[in-house]
Scaffold this motif. Structure first.
Motif, PDB file in Angstrom:
ATOM      1  N   GLY A  90       0.818  -1.213   0.000  1.00 33.22           N
ATOM      2  CA  GLY A  90       0.000   0.000   0.000  1.00 33.22           C
ATOM      3  C   GLY A  90       0.845   1.253   0.000  1.00 33.22           C
ATOM      4  O   GLY A  90       2.069   1.201  -0.125  1.00 33.22           O
ATOM      5  N   ASN A  91       0.155   2.391   0.166  1.00 36.50           N
ATOM      6  CA  ASN A  91       0.811   3.681  -0.087  1.00 36.50           C
ATOM      7  C   ASN A  91       1.341   4.376   1.154  1.00 36.50           C
ATOM      8  O   ASN A  91       1.630   5.560   1.127  1.00 36.50           O
ATOM      9  CB  ASN A  91      -0.151   4.601  -0.844  1.00 36.50           C
ATOM     10  N   LYS A  92       1.487   3.637   2.272  1.00 34.95           N
ATOM     11  CA  LYS A  92       2.010   4.287   3.483  1.00 34.95           C
ATOM     12  C   LYS A  92       3.537   4.177   3.536  1.00 34.95           C
ATOM     13  O   LYS A  92       4.103   3.385   4.283  1.00 34.95           O
ATOM     14  CB  LYS A  92       1.378   3.674   4.728  1.00 34.95           C
ATOM     15  N   LEU A  93       4.200   4.994   2.715  1.00 36.31           N
ATOM     16  CA  LEU A  93       5.661   4.960   2.659  1.00 36.31           C
ATOM     17  C   LEU A  93       6.257   5.854   3.738  1.00 36.31           C
ATOM     18  O   LEU A  93       5.712   6.925   4.020  1.00 36.31           O
ATOM     19  CB  LEU A  93       6.142   5.466   1.289  1.00 36.31           C
ATOM     20  N   PRO A  94       7.397   5.435   4.316  1.00 37.51           N
ATOM     21  CA  PRO A  94       8.091   6.306   5.262  1.00 37.51           C
ATOM     22  C   PRO A  94       8.491   7.617   4.581  1.00 37.51           C
ATOM     23  O   PRO A  94       8.665   7.654   3.359  1.00 37.51           O
ATOM     24  CB  PRO A  94       9.325   5.498   5.658  1.00 37.51           C
ATOM     25  N   GLY A  95       8.650   8.679   5.382  1.00 37.96           N
ATOM     26  CA  GLY A  95       8.771  10.054   4.878  1.00 37.96           C
ATOM     27  C   GLY A  95       9.797  10.304   3.786  1.00 37.96           C
ATOM     28  O   GLY A  95       9.471  10.882   2.742  1.00 37.96           O
ATOM     29  N   LYS A  96      11.065   9.910   4.030  1.00 43.44           N
ATOM     30  CA  LYS A  96      12.121  10.241   3.057  1.00 43.44           C
ATOM     31  C   LYS A  96      11.895   9.530   1.735  1.00 43.44           C
ATOM     32  O   LYS A  96      12.089  10.088   0.665  1.00 43.44           O
ATOM     33  CB  LYS A  96      13.489   9.814   3.609  1.00 43.44           C
ATOM     34  N   ASP A 102       7.832  10.710  -4.842  1.00 47.73           N
ATOM     35  CA  ASP A 102       7.096  11.858  -5.411  1.00 47.73           C
ATOM     36  C   ASP A 102       7.957  12.585  -6.445  1.00 47.73           C
ATOM     37  O   ASP A 102       7.494  12.916  -7.540  1.00 47.73           O
ATOM     38  CB  ASP A 102       6.710  12.859  -4.311  1.00 47.73           C
ATOM     39  N   ALA A 103       9.216  12.820  -6.094  1.00 49.04           N
ATOM     40  CA  ALA A 103      10.094  13.624  -6.959  1.00 49.04           C
ATOM     41  C   ALA A 103      10.492  12.869  -8.228  1.00 49.04           C
ATOM     42  O   ALA A 103      10.554  13.455  -9.309  1.00 49.04           O
ATOM     43  CB  ALA A 103      11.345  14.036  -6.181  1.00 49.04           C
ATOM     44  N   ASP A 104      10.788  11.571  -8.093  1.00 47.00           N
ATOM     45  CA  ASP A 104      11.407  10.841  -9.213  1.00 47.00           C
ATOM     46  C   ASP A 104      10.430   9.979 -10.007  1.00 47.00           C
ATOM     47  O   ASP A 104      10.706   9.630 -11.154  1.00 47.00           O
ATOM     48  CB  ASP A 104      12.539   9.935  -8.699  1.00 47.00           C
ATOM     49  N   LEU A 105       9.308   9.582  -9.400  1.00 46.16           N
ATOM     50  CA  LEU A 105       8.434   8.606 -10.073  1.00 46.16           C
ATOM     51  C   LEU A 105       6.991   9.103 -10.211  1.00 46.16           C
ATOM     52  O   LEU A 105       6.104   8.333 -10.571  1.00 46.16           O
ATOM     53  CB  LEU A 105       8.451   7.274  -9.316  1.00 46.16           C
ATOM     54  N   GLY A 106       6.768  10.367  -9.888  1.00 48.19           N
ATOM     55  CA  GLY A 106       5.404  10.890  -9.995  1.00 48.19           C
ATOM     56  C   GLY A 106       4.491  10.385  -8.906  1.00 48.19           C
ATOM     57  O   GLY A 106       3.283  10.225  -9.126  1.00 48.19           O
ATOM     58  N   GLY A 107       5.077  10.077  -7.742  1.00 51.69           N
ATOM     59  CA  GLY A 107       4.265   9.665  -6.593  1.00 51.69           C
ATOM     60  C   GLY A 107       4.015   8.171  -6.554  1.00 51.69           C
ATOM     61  O   GLY A 107       4.449   7.409  -7.426  1.00 51.69           O
ATOM     62  N   TYR A 108       3.287   7.764  -5.515  1.00 49.26           N
ATOM     63  CA  TYR A 108       3.035   6.333  -5.302  1.00 49.26           C
ATOM     64  C   TYR A 108       2.325   5.690  -6.497  1.00 49.26           C
ATOM     65  O   TYR A 108       2.683   4.586  -6.910  1.00 49.26           O
ATOM     66  CB  TYR A 108       2.209   6.129  -4.026  1.00 49.26           C
ATOM     67  N   ASP A 109       1.339   6.366  -7.057  1.00 52.39           N
ATOM     68  CA  ASP A 109       0.594   5.770  -8.171  1.00 52.39           C
ATOM     69  C   ASP A 109       1.499   5.543  -9.381  1.00 52.39           C
ATOM     70  O   ASP A 109       1.368   4.540 -10.085  1.00 52.39           O
ATOM     71  CB  ASP A 109      -0.605   6.643  -8.556  1.00 52.39           C
ATOM     72  N   GLY A 110       2.425   6.493  -9.604  1.00 49.99           N
ATOM     73  CA  GLY A 110       3.384   6.342 -10.692  1.00 49.99           C
ATOM     74  C   GLY A 110       4.305   5.163 -10.448  1.00 49.99           C
ATOM     75  O   GLY A 110       4.598   4.374 -11.365  1.00 49.99           O
ATOM     76  N   PHE A 111       4.776   5.033  -9.194  1.00 50.92           N
ATOM     77  CA  PHE A 111       5.611   3.882  -8.840  1.00 50.92           C
ATOM     78  C   PHE A 111       4.859   2.587  -9.083  1.00 50.92           C
ATOM     79  O   PHE A 111       5.369   1.661  -9.712  1.00 50.92           O
ATOM     80  CB  PHE A 111       6.044   3.948  -7.359  1.00 50.92           C
ATOM     81  N   ARG A 112       3.618   2.511  -8.563  1.00 46.33           N
ATOM     82  CA  ARG A 112       2.849   1.260  -8.615  1.00 46.33           C
ATOM     83  C   ARG A 112       2.660   0.806 -10.068  1.00 46.33           C
ATOM     84  O   ARG A 112       2.862  -0.362 -10.405  1.00 46.33           O
ATOM     85  CB  ARG A 112       1.496   1.471  -7.933  1.00 46.33           C
ATOM     86  N   LYS A 113       2.299   1.756 -10.917  1.00 46.02           N
ATOM     87  CA  LYS A 113       2.044   1.431 -12.324  1.00 46.02           C
ATOM     88  C   LYS A 113       3.332   0.963 -13.009  1.00 46.02           C
ATOM     89  O   LYS A 113       3.354  -0.066 -13.687  1.00 46.02           O
ATOM     90  CB  LYS A 113       1.482   2.683 -13.012  1.00 46.02           C
ATOM     91  N   ALA A 114       4.417   1.705 -12.812  1.00 43.15           N
ATOM     92  CA  ALA A 114       5.682   1.380 -13.487  1.00 43.15           C
ATOM     93  C   ALA A 114       6.242   0.043 -12.990  1.00 43.15           C
ATOM     94  O   ALA A 114       6.775  -0.757 -13.775  1.00 43.15           O
ATOM     95  CB  ALA A 114       6.703   2.489 -13.245  1.00 43.15           C
ATOM     96  N   PHE A 115       6.112  -0.221 -11.687  1.00 41.88           N
ATOM     97  CA  PHE A 115       6.676  -1.438 -11.093  1.00 41.88           C
ATOM     98  C   PHE A 115       5.905  -2.672 -11.587  1.00 41.88           C
ATOM     99  O   PHE A 115       6.506  -3.682 -11.968  1.00 41.88           O
ATOM    100  CB  PHE A 115       6.606  -1.307  -9.567  1.00 41.88           C
ATOM    101  N   ILE A 116       4.578  -2.566 -11.604  1.00 42.54           N
ATOM    102  CA  ILE A 116       3.752  -3.690 -12.079  1.00 42.54           C
ATOM    103  C   ILE A 116       3.983  -3.905 -13.578  1.00 42.54           C
ATOM    104  O   ILE A 116       4.095  -5.048 -14.038  1.00 42.54           O
ATOM    105  CB  ILE A 116       2.265  -3.461 -11.730  1.00 42.54           C
ATOM    106  N   GLU A 117       4.129  -2.823 -14.338  1.00 39.44           N
ATOM    107  CA  GLU A 117       4.409  -2.952 -15.780  1.00 39.44           C
ATOM    108  C   GLU A 117       5.763  -3.610 -16.028  1.00 39.44           C
ATOM    109  O   GLU A 117       5.904  -4.429 -16.928  1.00 39.44           O
ATOM    110  CB  GLU A 117       4.375  -1.577 -16.454  1.00 39.44           C
ATOM    111  N   ALA A 118       6.751  -3.248 -15.215  1.00 44.33           N
ATOM    112  CA  ALA A 118       8.090  -3.840 -15.379  1.00 44.33           C
ATOM    113  C   ALA A 118       8.030  -5.349 -15.116  1.00 44.33           C
ATOM    114  O   ALA A 118       8.604  -6.144 -15.860  1.00 44.33           O
ATOM    115  CB  ALA A 118       9.085  -3.163 -14.442  1.00 44.33           C
ATOM    116  N   GLN A 193      15.159   1.492   4.796  1.00 43.51           N
ATOM    117  CA  GLN A 193      16.520   1.252   5.334  1.00 43.51           C
ATOM    118  C   GLN A 193      17.540   1.180   4.204  1.00 43.51           C
ATOM    119  O   GLN A 193      18.614   1.789   4.275  1.00 43.51           O
ATOM    120  CB  GLN A 193      16.569  -0.102   6.046  1.00 43.51           C
ATOM    121  N   LEU A 194      17.216   0.410   3.162  1.00 46.90           N
ATOM    122  CA  LEU A 194      18.147   0.261   2.036  1.00 46.90           C
ATOM    123  C   LEU A 194      18.286   1.587   1.277  1.00 46.90           C
ATOM    124  O   LEU A 194      19.358   1.921   0.783  1.00 46.90           O
ATOM    125  CB  LEU A 194      17.673  -0.849   1.092  1.00 46.90           C
ATOM    126  N   PHE A 195      17.187   2.332   1.193  1.00 44.66           N
ATOM    127  CA  PHE A 195      17.216   3.633   0.509  1.00 44.66           C
ATOM    128  C   PHE A 195      18.164   4.584   1.227  1.00 44.66           C
ATOM    129  O   PHE A 195      18.990   5.262   0.606  1.00 44.66           O
ATOM    130  CB  PHE A 195      15.801   4.228   0.454  1.00 44.66           C
TER     131      PHE A 195
END
Ligand code: MN3
Length: 200
Positions: A90-96, A102-118, A193-195
């Motif tokens: 889900g979309n409850k990501l830690p702050g950093k 948000d800055a690099d992938l157009g937010g959580y929805d952008g991440f979700r779409k790109a990751f599932i497509e990949a 943590q890894l980030f």
């Protein structure tokens, strides 16, 4: 340093119904164990004996396919067990991490779409990734046992799209498995943590 199979960080039935105990028993006890056993056999007497796992993965890529495949898959699966947790996703990501997404992938929805497509678009066996390179996040996909380490990036999240990871629970419906992984399984605290380590 020889490879060792770690215990799962949760009970075999802890990720049900999104990933069954039967899947985890085969995937962890048989598949991951085979990478550990075969990797150790191939490591013995090689120039990489005594090196760290990351050094082995990067060093053997393109030079020793047998060792690379098993070492790469050992690395990928060590993290994969920790990239999931009961009640995750889900979309409850830690702050950093949320800020970077948000800055690099157009937010959580952008991440979700790109990751599932990949993951859906990876032809045959492989992985989909969220990786850091030059301080920026990107979504990637790789075949077989490859990972972002051998392409100059640091993986902070990955999903296994080999059929052994989803066929028992989802049969051929790889997109449904990827949706369940993103919506209900991702351990965002481990990703964060890894980030932080990768972003410095
Ligand atoms: Mn696997």
């Amino acid at each position: 340093m020889s490879f060792e199979l770690p215990d799962l960080p949760y009970a075999y039935d802890a990720l049900a119904p999104y990933m069954s105990a039967e899947t985890l028993e085969y995937h962890h006890d048989k598949h991951h164990q085979a990478y550990v056993t075969n990797g150790n056999n191939l490591l013995k007497g090689s120039e990489w004996e005594g090196k760290s796992l990351e050094e082995i993965v990067k060093g053997s890529f393109g030079k020793n396919a047998g060792l690379f495949n098993n070492a790469g898959q050992h690395y990928n699966h060590l993290h994969f067990w920790n990239w999931m947790k009961p009640g995750g996703g889900g979309n409850k990501l830690p702050g950093k991490l949320a800020k970077a997404v948000d800055a690099d992938l157009g937010g959580y929805d952008g991440f979700r779409k790109a990751f599932i497509e990949a993951g859906t678009g990876q032809f045959g066996s492989g992985w989909a990734w969220l990786a850091v390179s030059g301080g920026k996040l990107s979504v990637m996909k790789t075949p077989n046992g490859e990972n972002p380490l051998v392409h100059g990036a640091t993986p902070i999240l990955g999903v296994d799209v080999w059929e052994h990871s989803y066929y028992i629970d989802y049969r051929n419906a790889r997109p449904k498995y990827l949706e369940a992984f993103v919506d209900s399984l991702i351990n965002w605290d481990y990703v964060e943590q890894l980030f932080e380590k990768a972003a410095g």
